[in-house]
Write a protein that holds these residues in place. Sequence first.
Motif, short mmCIF file in Angstrom:
data_model
loop_
_atom_site.label_atom_id
_atom_site.label_comp_id
_atom_site.label_asym_id
_atom_site.label_seq_id
_atom_site.Cartn_x
_atom_site.Cartn_y
_atom_site.Cartn_z
N MET B 279 -4.51 -18.80 27.36
CA MET B 279 -4.51 -17.42 28.09
C MET B 279 -6.19 -17.67 28.45
N TYR B 280 -7.07 -18.04 27.61
CA TYR B 280 -8.58 -18.01 27.91
C TYR B 280 -8.78 -19.36 28.90
N GLU B 281 -7.98 -20.05 28.87
CA GLU B 281 -8.29 -20.97 30.05
C GLU B 281 -8.27 -20.39 31.31
N ILE B 282 -7.07 -19.56 31.66
CA ILE B 282 -6.91 -18.89 32.68
C ILE B 282 -7.90 -17.79 33.11
N ILE B 283 -8.18 -17.02 32.18
CA ILE B 283 -9.24 -16.05 32.19
C ILE B 283 -10.66 -16.77 32.52
N GLN B 284 -10.75 -17.73 32.07
CA GLN B 284 -12.23 -18.58 32.36
C GLN B 284 -12.08 -18.91 33.86
N ALA B 285 -11.08 -19.65 34.03
CA ALA B 285 -10.73 -20.24 35.51
C ALA B 285 -11.33 -19.10 36.48
N ARG B 286 -10.58 -18.10 36.17
CA ARG B 286 -10.46 -16.93 37.18
C ARG B 286 -12.10 -16.33 37.34
N VAL B 287 -12.65 -16.12 36.11
CA VAL B 287 -14.04 -15.67 36.04
C VAL B 287 -14.85 -16.53 36.93
N ASN B 288 -14.77 -17.95 36.60
CA ASN B 288 -15.61 -18.97 37.09
C ASN B 288 -15.51 -18.79 38.48
N TYR B 289 -14.22 -18.86 39.21
CA TYR B 289 -14.02 -18.79 40.56
C TYR B 289 -14.65 -17.55 41.35
N LEU B 290 -14.56 -16.49 40.64
CA LEU B 290 -15.41 -15.28 41.03
C LEU B 290 -16.58 -15.36 41.13
N VAL B 291 -17.37 -15.81 39.95
CA VAL B 291 -18.64 -16.17 39.97
C VAL B 291 -19.31 -17.27 40.65
N ASN B 292 -18.65 -18.39 40.71
CA ASN B 292 -19.09 -19.45 41.28
C ASN B 292 -18.56 -19.96 42.71
N ASP B 293 -17.39 -19.47 43.23
CA ASP B 293 -17.01 -19.83 44.41
C ASP B 293 -16.79 -18.85 45.37
N SER B 294 -16.07 -17.53 45.13
CA SER B 294 -15.87 -16.76 46.19
C SER B 294 -17.13 -15.97 46.51
N GLY B 295 -18.06 -15.79 45.52
CA GLY B 295 -19.40 -15.44 46.04
C GLY B 295 -19.58 -13.75 45.97
N PHE B 296 -18.56 -13.15 45.49
CA PHE B 296 -18.79 -11.45 45.49
C PHE B 296 -20.28 -11.18 44.95
N TYR B 297 -20.55 -11.66 43.83
CA TYR B 297 -21.96 -11.40 43.17
C TYR B 297 -23.16 -11.78 43.86
N LYS B 298 -23.02 -12.77 44.71
CA LYS B 298 -23.96 -12.98 45.72
C LYS B 298 -24.29 -12.24 46.83
N GLU B 299 -23.05 -11.98 47.58
CA GLU B 299 -23.20 -11.16 48.88
C GLU B 299 -23.16 -9.65 48.66
N SER B 300 -22.86 -9.10 47.81
CA SER B 300 -22.40 -7.64 47.61
C SER B 300 -23.72 -6.90 47.73
N PHE B 301 -23.43 -6.08 48.57
CA PHE B 301 -24.75 -5.04 48.51
C PHE B 301 -25.03 -4.36 47.29
N LEU B 302 -23.61 -3.90 46.56
CA LEU B 302 -23.78 -3.30 45.26
C LEU B 302 -24.65 -4.21 44.22
N VAL B 303 -24.72 -5.35 44.16
CA VAL B 303 -25.39 -6.30 43.44
C VAL B 303 -27.03 -6.44 43.93
N ARG B 304 -26.93 -6.39 45.22
CA ARG B 304 -28.41 -6.72 45.77
C ARG B 304 -29.17 -5.35 45.54
N GLU B 305 -28.55 -4.09 45.57
CA GLU B 305 -29.26 -2.99 45.30
C GLU B 305 -29.09 -2.52 44.03
N ARG B 306 -28.60 -3.25 43.12
CA ARG B 306 -28.66 -3.17 41.77
C ARG B 306 -27.83 -2.07 41.37
N PHE B 307 -26.89 -1.55 42.26
CA PHE B 307 -25.76 -0.62 41.64
C PHE B 307 -24.98 -1.32 40.37
N ILE B 308 -24.75 -2.35 40.51
CA ILE B 308 -23.98 -3.32 39.62
C ILE B 308 -24.78 -4.58 39.38
#
Lengths: 288, 517
Positions: B279-308
């Motif tokens: 289960m942890y393999e699956i969790i880690q893979a999903r987290v990594n995809y979200l963090v490293n590949d699809s880029g939400f945390y890089k492009e979202s204004f919520l991150v840029r403006e530090r709301f998250i």
Amino acid sequence: MSFSLGLPWVSNGRTTVSGLISKVIPFSCVDGPGNRFVIFLQGCNFNCKNCHNPQTINFCNHCGDCVEQCPSEALSLNDGKISWNSRQCESCDQCLDICPVNSSPMVEEKTVEELLQQIRVASPFIDGITLSGGEATVQLKFVKAFFTAVKNDSALNHLTCLIDSNGYLPLSAWKSVLPVMDGAMIDLKAMDADLHKWLTGRDNFRVFQTIEYLASVSKLIEVRLLIIPNINDTAEEKMAVKDYLSSLNTNINIKVNAFSNKAVKGEAIDWLSLSEEKKALYLQSINR
Amino acid sequence: MSYQQALRQIVNDSRLNTQQKARYLSLQAESMLDCPRWSEGAQELLDSGVVCDMFEGNAPFKPRYVMPDYEKALKKGSDYLELEAPEDLDEAINFLLILFNHVPSVTGMPVFVGRLDKLLMPFVNDGISDDQLKKKIKLMWQMIDRTLPDAFLHANIGPEDNRVARAILSVDGELEQVVPNLTLRYDPEITSDGLLNQAIENISKTNKPHIANEALNVADFKALGDYQGYGIASCYNCLPLAGGAHTLVRMNLLKAAQQSEGSEQDFLERVIPEISEKMYEIIQARVNYLVNDSGFYKESFLVRERFIDPNRFTAMFGVFGMAEAVNHLLGVEAEKGYGHTIEAKEFAIRITEKLAAIVESTKLENCWHSRALFHSQSGISIDAATSAGCRIPYGVEPSTLEHILTVIPHHRHFTAGVSDIFPIDETIKNNPQALATICKGAIAQGLRMFTVNVANNDLVRVTGYMVRRSDIKKHKEEGSRINSTVFGAEAAENCGILDRKSRVISNEFQPWVAMGE
């Protein structure tokens, strides 16, 4: 009336008192204010035609009629005494239908301490304890011992101790339980003496005495009216109820319960049930 | 069903409105992506349903739950939204309503709209009468329900008693809307009895709000460290504020138990650790995809403006079907199993403790405190054979007292939330004090969440979120304006929820295919 007050009290010579208990429910929101632990005591000194729990009226005479009819073999007759195996029982209640004396083989004798143990588990979640029935005051010695034990227990004495009663207990007996009782809910079955006697087998003089006395010492929590269409909802009854309740001159709660012809026996099966709408209208009409 | 057929059925489904079609089409498209990033063993567990990925999609491009720091946004304004920091109550409400529309989550809509009383109180002054305040809240409530129609959207109030909290309870009780879902954060040291009683009155009429154990939640999140507050989102998730959860993966404890040789030792020491590892393999893979590949945390204004803050996102390790697992392993019927015997109760606690220990000690990259948070998952609409979280199965519930006593020992372990819903008879409506006493007692004894379904209310809780009984009936013929009604309808069918006592099962998003069946 067929039943006698030959109560099988058990005493080990010290203070252990036990009661005959037909049912215990840990949470109830219909037996007084807040959330309450309710103990239903077996035996009643009324014999109401409209009783919803006729199996709580009398004490078991150990005739054994129910034993063979029990589909889950939870009942047996040993040395002339009925015994009930609660683990085996599937709660089909067939024994209640069979019982020729309006009793139940499932009544259990429980000591005050056994009940206190159950209440300790529930105590963080409840406002108090209600003794109901049957008619709780038929086992007055147990009632007093039980409430006294609750009041003397530092972990439980915040719980209010209430009695749900038909009001037939004499004043002297109410006085004796008053020090350990926080209040009572009293049924008023009918205003007219003859109607009351016809309905319950007893007259209502003592019921009025009880209501007035408890109100005078601020221990009357609620007056309960069980309204049966065409029987105790006549114009005269209604007017009398309204006048009487007004005369009490206090802020006691009035609760109207609707008669239902389910779960009754005898002629009451053919009586009409009171609808929710009629119940609301009744309450409105006696509103003080 | 081929992809073509699946997509065409969505397009041609007359029960869906335009937005819902677009939404399901996008979910379907995402599920078509083939991204195996875990071992064959992990995939087998997914295929057999021992582990469920909550239909989050194979290529997550937004976190499951986003918990913005709305307070910061109100103070700073937003460059991206071209909005100055609001200066009065109207501006503040308008600001939030706009911002909500830009907060994504697994549902495509926000699942957390903040501690609204805390957010709005700084803008409330004596110049605003109670009636004016109620009117503004009412309009806000209608706007949220009509423009973000998803019952997983969740608002928080309390623990302080204040005018906004009172107005919200008043409006929420009056409107009986499915959206927003609502929680009163209750702390007996802080919350007034008056506010609690107002919430209890609402519950007896509408089954809303939930009552959360504020002191327990605050203590747990403070103990984790880096405390910036927490929030309650969706149904029913406690998560770090200014962060959220990347993902939720859950274990079907019944199916896990079926993989065991049958002994407690084998289940606790072999089966659970083995499944957890995959289960942890699956969790880690999903987290990594979200963090490293699809880029939400890089492009979202919520991150840029530090709301998250991307570093404040956890992953949720969920479990469900405890009752069935315990009964299976003990070889007993539901009527004589979990919830009915001390043996079953204690066995269940050992299972929860084992899982909690695994969650506490297992490392996860790219997650808050390098770990997951433990969550009692409230079930989804396709869960026909299993009960939510640690709940006692429908139809065989013992008394409410025994029910509460059975689940309380589990609650302290579920930092990321638990929702055990207690069915209550409708006679409680005449005696709300009884409900208040049960609630206070349960919270004092360590219940994390107090949620009830009062029999026969139109608004019914389905694990954590609400549906209207009347909407479920209508849904089959006409569809529903509210996205989540379909899950309530499905839960009603698959799990027979409305026929049973007074509670329903729950759900979150999944591809359209399952819903059509």
